[in-house]
Design an enzyme around this catalytic site. Structure first.
Site, PDB file in Angstrom:
ATOM      1  N   GLY A   1       0.286  -1.184  -0.441  1.00  0.00           N
ATOM      2  CA  GLY A   1      -0.368   0.128  -0.001  1.00  0.00           C
ATOM      3  C   GLY A   1       0.769   1.531   0.281  1.00  0.00           C
TER       4      GLY A   1
ATOM      5  N   CYS B   1       5.245   4.848  15.050  1.00  0.00           N
ATOM      6  CA  CYS B   1       6.379   5.196  13.780  1.00  0.00           C
ATOM      7  C   CYS B   1       7.582   3.725  13.953  1.00  0.00           C
ATOM      8  CB  CYS B   1       6.614   6.139  14.322  1.00  0.00           C
ATOM      9  SG  CYS B   1       7.908   5.589  15.873  1.00  0.00           S
TER      10      CYS B   1
HETATM   11  N1  PLP Z   1      -2.286   2.276   3.906  1.00  0.00           N
HETATM   12  C1  PLP Z   1      -3.678   2.476   4.939  1.00  0.00           C
HETATM   13  C2  PLP Z   1      -5.149   2.687   4.985  1.00  0.00           C
HETATM   14  C3  PLP Z   1      -3.025   1.214   5.473  1.00  0.00           C
HETATM   15  O1  PLP Z   1      -3.754   1.019   6.405  1.00  0.00           O
HETATM   16  C4  PLP Z   1      -1.290   0.984   5.221  1.00  0.00           C
HETATM   17  C5  PLP Z   1      -1.327  -0.376   6.363  1.00  0.00           C
HETATM   18  O2  PLP Z   1      -1.428   0.188   7.389  1.00  0.00           O
HETATM   19  C6  PLP Z   1      -0.741   1.349   4.308  1.00  0.00           C
HETATM   20  C7  PLP Z   1      -1.740   2.590   3.758  1.00  0.00           C
HETATM   21  C8  PLP Z   1       0.064   0.658   3.624  1.00  0.00           C
HETATM   22  O3  PLP Z   1       0.378  -0.407   3.539  1.00  0.00           O
HETATM   23  P1  PLP Z   1       1.470  -1.614   3.371  1.00  0.00           P
HETATM   24  O4  PLP Z   1       1.794  -1.787   4.770  1.00  0.00           O
HETATM   25  O5  PLP Z   1       1.138  -2.375   2.455  1.00  0.00           O
HETATM   26  O6  PLP Z   1       2.568  -0.295   2.763  1.00  0.00           O
END
Ligand code: PLP
Length: 394
Positions: A79, A338
């Site tokens: 993500g 963090c």
């Molecule tokens: N966006 C949201 C809303 C998330 O909750 C997270 C992860 O906690 C991410 C992006 C980031 O995803 P990733 O852990 O696959 O990099």
């Protein structure tokens, strides 16, 4: 003698969901196949062809899950990378072509989006951060005011990672189409994907992201759907994989794992959501009833993902409570953490106007498909005991 490991009660699905056994088996089969070694999907010999076939079958499944054409699916490392590609990819093109770019996002975005917006600002873009109401829902009037003919991208999540609050993506898309038709909408659907039909809730967005490890797939794999009309500059340069949008040899087993997890989610979505929401509500009622000073952070009547329960425990320090709960094997989270693992004050709760004293006792329980009644019973008993013990010390 070392202390016996505690029984694990895992209620931290929004941080990462346990790998589903069917996913592990599908990924293992990719490498342990009687069909021979797995090649690089860009090659031409049989092992490469097999890799390409598996990759494209996985792409088809991801596309079907997101209600998109397979050609628009870009596999990423998760993500975070997807958000960086979406936001910075279009900002780079706008800065190059128009000499300016404007990013509109909200005060409750995940750091993957917030920090991408900040990086865009360093690169020369203007950024506008929308406020939210007391429930954490973005202010659509403020959105309407922020949009202009200069807006490049509107990056707003489909559901919040800390509170689970669902955002009005369709309204956002409508506002952007009428007030800033040149702008792209990016919806970070990483938290929404395990629970909501993305084609229905984010079908109008130009870019949508998801991440495998939030829905029982492997860590380190995700996808970004990028509509044909979006021109973005890649973040990774190299061999031109993923139709020039994301260079680097694709992780075929990871893509198969993601596709398998999505198949499991969509096969069982309604029943799982109903079952998990019932467990979540029992946990919420039990906590409020049994533990004095527990406040549900999101007001009643607000649309929240079925697995999320966010509470603030008055007069308790969440770090101390998390340590006490962890000792007993109750795995929950304090909201935002963090990289060092230390808890920072939550920007989400601050944006919602939660009293900082109360926010100091913030706890996020996130339930998932493997959560049972016994998990809820155990969490209720251990949390009430731990809070009582901490209050005795104070
Ligand atoms: N966006 C949201 C809303 C998330 O909750 C997270 C992860 O906690 C991410 C992006 C980031 O995803 P990733 O852990 O696959 O990099």
């Amino acid at each position: 003698m070392p202390a016996a490991a505690p029984t694990i009660t895992y209620l931290d699905y929004a941080a990462t969901a346990p790998l589903r056994p069917e996913v592990a088996a599908a990924m293992a089969a990719v490498h342990a196949s009687a069909d021979g070694p797995l090649g690089n999907p860009t090659g031409s010999h049989p092992p490469a062809q097999r890799a390409r076939r598996l990759l494209e079958e996985a792409r088809d499944e991801v596309a079907a899950f997101m209600g998109r054409d397979p050609a628009v699916i870009v596999f990423t490392s998760g993500g975070t990378e997807a958000a960086n590609l979406a936001v910075l990819g279009v900002v780079e093109v706008a800065l190059h072509k128009q000499g300016e770019a404007v990013v509109v996002s909200s005060a409750v975005e995940h750091p993957a989006v917030r920090e991408s917006a900040r990086a865009a600002e360093l690169a020369g873009a203007d950024i506008r951060e929308l406020p939210v109401d007391a429930a954490g829902v973005i202010d659509t009037d403020a959105l309407a005011r922020a949009l202009s003919s200069r807006t490049t991208v509107v990056a707003l999540m489909a559901a919040n990672n800390e509170t689970g609050v669902v955002q009005p993506v369709a309204d956002v898309v409508d506002a952007v189409r009428s007030r800033a038709p040149q702008a792209f909408v990016f919806s970070d659907a990483v938290q929404a994907a395990p629970w909501l039909d993305l084609a229905a809730v984010a079908g109008g967005a130009d870019m949508v992201s998801l991440s495998a490890h939030k829905l029982g797939g492997p860590v380190g794999v995700g996808a970004l759907a990028v509509d044909q009309r979006v021109v973005l500059g890649p973040r990774q340069h190299g061999g031109g994989q993923e139709r020039e949008r994301r260079s680097g040899t694709q992780d075929v087993a990871g893509a198969v794992g993601l596709a398998t997890a999505l198949r499991l989610v969509s096969g069982d979505r309604r029943a799982a959501a109903a079952r998990v929401a019932t467990l979540r509500d029992r946990l919420a009622d039990g906590l409020v009833g049994r533990v004095e000073g527990v406040h549900r952070t999101v007001p009643p009547g607000v649309d929240v993902l079925p697995g999320h329960l966010h509470v603030c425990v008055a007069g308790v320090d969440r770090e101390e409570l998390l340590v006490a709960l962890g000792r007993e094997g109750i795995c929950v989270s304090g909201g935002s953490s963090c990289a060092s693992g230390a808890l920072e004050p939550s920007h989400v709760l601050a944006a919602m106007g939660v009293d900082p004293g109360l926010a100091a006792g913030a706890l996020r329980f996130t339930l998932g498909t493997g959560t049972t009644d016994a998990d809820v019973d155990r969490a209720l008993s251990v949390v009430s005991g731990a809070v009582a013990a901490l209050r005795r010390i104070v």
